[in-house]
Each structure stands twice: as structure tokens, then as C-alpha cells.
Design a protein around this motif. Structure first.
Motif, PDB file in Angstrom:
ATOM      1  N   GLN A  53       0.826  -1.207   0.000  1.00 24.72           N
ATOM      2  CA  GLN A  53       0.000   0.000   0.000  1.00 24.72           C
ATOM      3  C   GLN A  53       0.862   1.259   0.000  1.00 24.72           C
ATOM      4  O   GLN A  53       0.548   2.250  -0.670  1.00 24.72           O
ATOM      5  CB  GLN A  53      -0.931  -0.001   1.223  1.00 24.72           C
ATOM      6  N   LYS A  54       1.971   1.204   0.761  1.00 27.12           N
ATOM      7  CA  LYS A  54       2.874   2.349   0.779  1.00 27.12           C
ATOM      8  C   LYS A  54       3.515   2.561  -0.589  1.00 27.12           C
ATOM      9  O   LYS A  54       3.666   3.699  -1.042  1.00 27.12           O
ATOM     10  CB  LYS A  54       3.963   2.137   1.837  1.00 27.12           C
TER      11      LYS A  54
ATOM     12  N   LYS B 169       1.067   4.103  -2.777  1.00 34.59           N
ATOM     13  CA  LYS B 169       0.911   5.507  -2.418  1.00 34.59           C
ATOM     14  C   LYS B 169       2.050   6.339  -3.008  1.00 34.59           C
ATOM     15  O   LYS B 169       1.835   7.428  -3.548  1.00 34.59           O
ATOM     16  CB  LYS B 169       0.885   5.649  -0.895  1.00 34.59           C
TER      17      LYS B 169
ATOM     18  N   ASP C 108       1.519   6.720  -6.702  1.00 35.78           N
ATOM     19  CA  ASP C 108       0.478   7.719  -6.990  1.00 35.78           C
ATOM     20  C   ASP C 108       0.998   9.140  -6.774  1.00 35.78           C
ATOM     21  O   ASP C 108       0.677  10.056  -7.548  1.00 35.78           O
ATOM     22  CB  ASP C 108      -0.751   7.469  -6.109  1.00 35.78           C
ATOM     23  N   GLU C 109       1.808   9.316  -5.701  1.00 40.11           N
ATOM     24  CA  GLU C 109       2.330  10.642  -5.419  1.00 40.11           C
ATOM     25  C   GLU C 109       3.324  11.082  -6.493  1.00 40.11           C
ATOM     26  O   GLU C 109       3.356  12.251  -6.888  1.00 40.11           O
ATOM     27  CB  GLU C 109       2.995  10.666  -4.043  1.00 40.11           C
TER      28      GLU C 109
ATOM     29  N   ASP D   9       7.913  13.071   2.242  1.00 41.80           N
ATOM     30  CA  ASP D   9       6.886  13.964   2.789  1.00 41.80           C
ATOM     31  C   ASP D   9       7.504  15.079   3.626  1.00 41.80           C
ATOM     32  O   ASP D   9       7.063  16.225   3.583  1.00 41.80           O
ATOM     33  CB  ASP D   9       5.896  13.160   3.642  1.00 41.80           C
TER      34      ASP D   9
ATOM     35  N   SER E  71       0.094  12.190   7.552  1.00 37.11           N
ATOM     36  CA  SER E  71       0.579  10.900   7.036  1.00 37.11           C
ATOM     37  C   SER E  71       1.855  10.460   7.738  1.00 37.11           C
ATOM     38  O   SER E  71       2.189   9.277   7.755  1.00 37.11           O
ATOM     39  CB  SER E  71       0.823  11.002   5.527  1.00 37.11           C
TER      40      SER E  71
END
Length: 446
Positions: free
Chosen positions: A244-245, A248, A251-252, A358, A421
């Protein structure tokens, strides 16, 4: 029916039932340990019956029946192999494993010697002496191995030790009373005047102990399987979280490429087309368009480097992150009159790539906001890692703003989302003409 015969039927029945149980266990589980144990029980029980016939002979001597000696050797070899597998001795105690392997070699040597003695018709006394010699060697070696096995401290070992001890004691008593006429009377009314009684009682006790031991081992195996299954479930969940990470991150990256690079690349294409049209009509305007294309292309390169840097594992150290935040701030404020002040703590901590990305984007957005909106003379940047916590602060002495209203656009909402997040806390304080302070603290993964 005489008492000795009745006792033998009872004991034989118990052993054959155990052999049948072992065969059925092998058919169900396909483990060699079960058929080997069944062979051991059948062979040893056959020797007891053959010994009963030999006891009726005049001047009986142990070991003078080649078939009995051969069956006993096969039985003991199966017994040793069974013990090695039951307690995984090869891995848990290599010394005991080598001793047990030597015991199998002794059994093979005894069989070869028996073949030689019987083939050349040596006297019964010599054959019996050879048999007794090898049997005492095996019994003595077994008593040497038992204490070593006992130190393994496994639950199943206790049952094996007790069972083997009872079996060895029964064998030694059987050998011993052969040479004591007062006991070795072979009276049908007195079961304990027959050496086989002691051996068979030892085997029965051993079988009962081993049955309990195998049941315990099966239980432990089931618990181990449950434990392994639990670990696999946890691992699968962790893998799912990692997946999932990764999704993510993908997608980012796609969003960043679209938002930050897509528009710039499209503008380069448009300016290139405009410059082509302006070359003949207005060369000066064409040169201006080309300069804009160069600036935009350099911006695209800078953004691409930032994306690559944030994902590359070689930049996981906190020192690399500190170097990057210095470089980024200096690059942004270089043409500006604003003075930069850095307060960073040196550390050898590692910042994972997912977290670093991030963290850097939050920092970069705070710098952009200070550059665009604060009109500050000084910008103060601090970064520190202590007690597995990251502390990042960007402060300016500019014109300030109302945090409830925020900047224009969705920059503030974006950095709050990224802070969440990271399981971090973002605090922004600002007052008109008094500057702005943004502080982020978040936990560093262990």
C-alpha cells in the motif's frame, strides 16, 4: 495356561498393537520414524518368541541362535534411527549423533562377526561370548549417550530417557540372570525366572513412554505450525502495508510529475512553437521566449532531481537530509536579500525514503510560503532529531498572516495532510507584522 505363557501373550499383544498403531501413523503422516519404530517392535517381539524356544534346549546359551542375533541387530538399528529423528539429535547434539552412528557400525560389525562364527561352526561358548560382549558394549554406550541427550532439555527427551533407561535395565537384567542358576530356572509357574520377561517388560515400558513422547511431539508440532501460521499472517499483513505504501508513493510520483512537471513541459512546448513563429517577425521577442524556455527547463530538471533524491535509498541518512535542506533554501533565496539562519543538530540517524519525501515536501512548501508571502528580512531554519523524534521549524520575521484564513491555494492544507501521514503534529503561529513560525514534530520509525 501357565502364568509365564499368560504374561507373554499379554505383553506380546500390547507390543503388536503398538506396532499396528505405528504402521497406521506412517500411512497417515508418511514419516519414516513410524515404520522404523514398527519394524523395531516386530523384530524385538519375534526374538522374544524365538528365545522361548531356545530356553527349552539343554545347556542354553544366549546368542547361539543366528536368527535371534540378526533380528536383534535390525531392531536396535531401527531403534537408534528412531531416536535420532525423534529428538533431532544430528542438529541438537552432534557428538551424541556420532556416538549413535558408531553404535550402528557396532551392530553391523557384530553381524559380520556372527556370520563368520556361524559359517565356520565355532563353539557355542565362543559365539555366546561374542554376543554378550557386543551387547554389553551397546548397553554401556547407550548409558553414556543418555546423560548427553538429557541435557538437551526438550520435553520429549524426558520420555525418551525414561523409556530407554527401562529398556536398557531390562536387557542388562536379562543378560545378568542367564549366569545366575538360582534365578534362571525357566519354571513356567515363575515368569521372572525367564530372562525374556525382564526384556519384554522393559520394551513395554519403553513403548508406553515413547508413545507419550510422540504424542507430545505431535502436539508441539501442531503448536509450532500454529505459531508459523500466525507469523505468516503477520508477515502478509506487513507485506500488504508495504504494498500500500508503494502504491501511495507511485500515486504521489504520478501526481507530482503531472502537477509540477506537466504544466512546465507544456509551456516549453508552447514557447518553442511561439519562438519559431517570432524568429522572423520579432527576433527580440523570440529571444525572450527562448530564455523563458531555458528557465522553465532548469526548473523541470531541479524538480526531477528533488523527486529522485527523495526516493533514492543512498540519501537515507539525516546528514544527507540536512545537506539537502541547506542547498534547497540557499537555491530559493539566493537572488533575494533575505538572510538565512540554520540551526541543525548532527546525528547518525536514518530517515526512511517514504518519510523523507513527505518531510522534504513540507519543508519546501514552508520555504516557498516564506519567500512568496512574508517579505521577511530573516528566515530561521532548525532541524533536530532526538529521542526518536524529528523536529523541524521554519520561522520568519515578515508580515505574517491569519492562520485561520491561510495562504492562497491549497498549500497549507497539503502540508497538514502530509504531516498527518507522518503521524506528526504541525503547529503554525502567525501575527500581523510579527512573522510566522511553523513547527513540525513526528516520530522516527525504530
Amino acid at each position: 495356561m501357565q502364568s509365564y505363557e499368560a504374561l507373554r501373550i499379554l505383553l506380546d499383544g500390547m507390543l503388536y498393537m503398538m506396532a499396528l498403531f505405528s504402521v497406521m501413523s506412517f500411512l497417515q503422516q508418511r514419516k519414516a520414524i513410524y515404520w522404523q519404530y514398527a519394524v523395531y517392535i516386530v523384530c524385538i517381539t519375534f526374538t522374544f518368541n524365538l528365545n522361548d524356544q531356545d530356553y527349552l534346549k539343554v545347556n542354553y546359551l544366549p546368542g547361539t541362535n543366528f536368527l535371534i542375533s540378526l533380528l536383534e541387530s535390525v531392531a536396535f538399528a531401527m531403534y537408534i534411527s528412531f531416536a535420532i529423528q525423534l529428538m533431532n539429535i544430528q542438529e541438537n547434539d552432534p557428538v551424541s549423533y556420532r556416538i549413535l552412528r558408531y553404535m550402528i557400525l557396532v551392530l553391523i560389525l557384530e553381524t559380520v562377526v556372527d556370520c563368520f562364527l556361524f559359517s565356520f561352526e565355532f563353539s557355542p561358548e565362543i559365539i555366546s561370548g561374542s554376543y554378550t560382549f557386543f551387547r554389553f558394549i551397546l548397553a554401556g554406550t547407550a548409558l553414556v549417550v543418555l546423560p548427553r541427550i538429557f541435557r538437551l532439555r526438550q520435553a520429549v527427551v524426558s520420555y525418551f530417557i525414561i523409556g530407554t533407561f527401562l529398556f536398557v535395565i531390562g536387557c542388562l537384567l536379562a543378560l545378568w540372570i542367564n549366569y545366575i542358576p538360582a534365578i534362571f530356572t525357566r519354571s513356567p509357574d515363575s515368569p521372572f525366572s525367564f530372562p525374556i520377561t525382564y526384556m519384554e517388560l522393559g520394551v513395554v515400558a519403553e513403548v508406553l513412554c515413547f508413545t507419550l513422547g510422540m504424542s507430545l511431539q505431535n502436539r508441539e508440532n501442531e503448536l509450532e505450525k500454529i505459531k508459523v501460521q500466525g507469523q505468516l499472517i503477520v508477515q502478509l499483513r506487513e507485506n500488504d502495508q508495504k504494498q500500500q505504501k508503494l502504491l501511495k508513493i507511485r500515486d504521489e510520483i504520478a501526481r507530482d510529475l503531472h502537477d509540477e512537471l506537466g504544466a512546465d513541459l507544456a509551456s516549453i512546448s508552447m514557447m518553442c512553437h511561439a519562438a519559431e513563429q517570432q524568429l522572423t517577425l520579432n527576433p527580440e521577442l523570440a529571444r525572450k521566449s527562448i530564455r523563458q524556455m531555458g528557465e522553465t527547463a532548469r526548473k523541470v530538471i531541479r524538480v526531477m532531481r528533488e523527486i529522485v533524491w527523495s526516493l533514492h535509498s543512498a540519501h537515507d541518512s539525516a546528514g544527507q537530509f540536512v545537506h539537502r535542506i541547506r542547498e534547497t533554501a540557499q537555491g530559493l533565496f539566493d537572488p533575494n536579500t533575505t538572510t538565512l539562519h540554520f540551526d541543525v543538530g548532527l546525528t547518525d540517524a536514518t530517515i526512511p525514503s517514504v518519510m523523507r519525501r513527505d518531510l522534504f515536501l513540507i519543508y519546501k512548501e514552508l520555504l516557498h510560503n516564506a519567500l512568496r508571502h512574508s517579505s521577511a528580512a530573516n528566515v530561521y531554519i532548525s532541524f533536530e532529531i532526538r529521542e526518536q523524534q524529528i523536529f523541524l521549524s521554519v520561522r520568519d520575521d515578515g508580515q505574517g498572516f491569519d492562520p485561520e484564513v491561510g495562504y492562497h491555494g491549497n498549500g497549507l492544507a497539503s502540508i497538514r495532510q502530509r504531516a498527518a501521514s507522518l503521524n506528526g503534529h504541525l503547529a503554525i503561529t502567525s501575527h500581523a507584522s510579527q512573522g510566522t513560525r511553523a513547527t513540525l514534530n513526528c516520530p522516527l520509525p525504530a
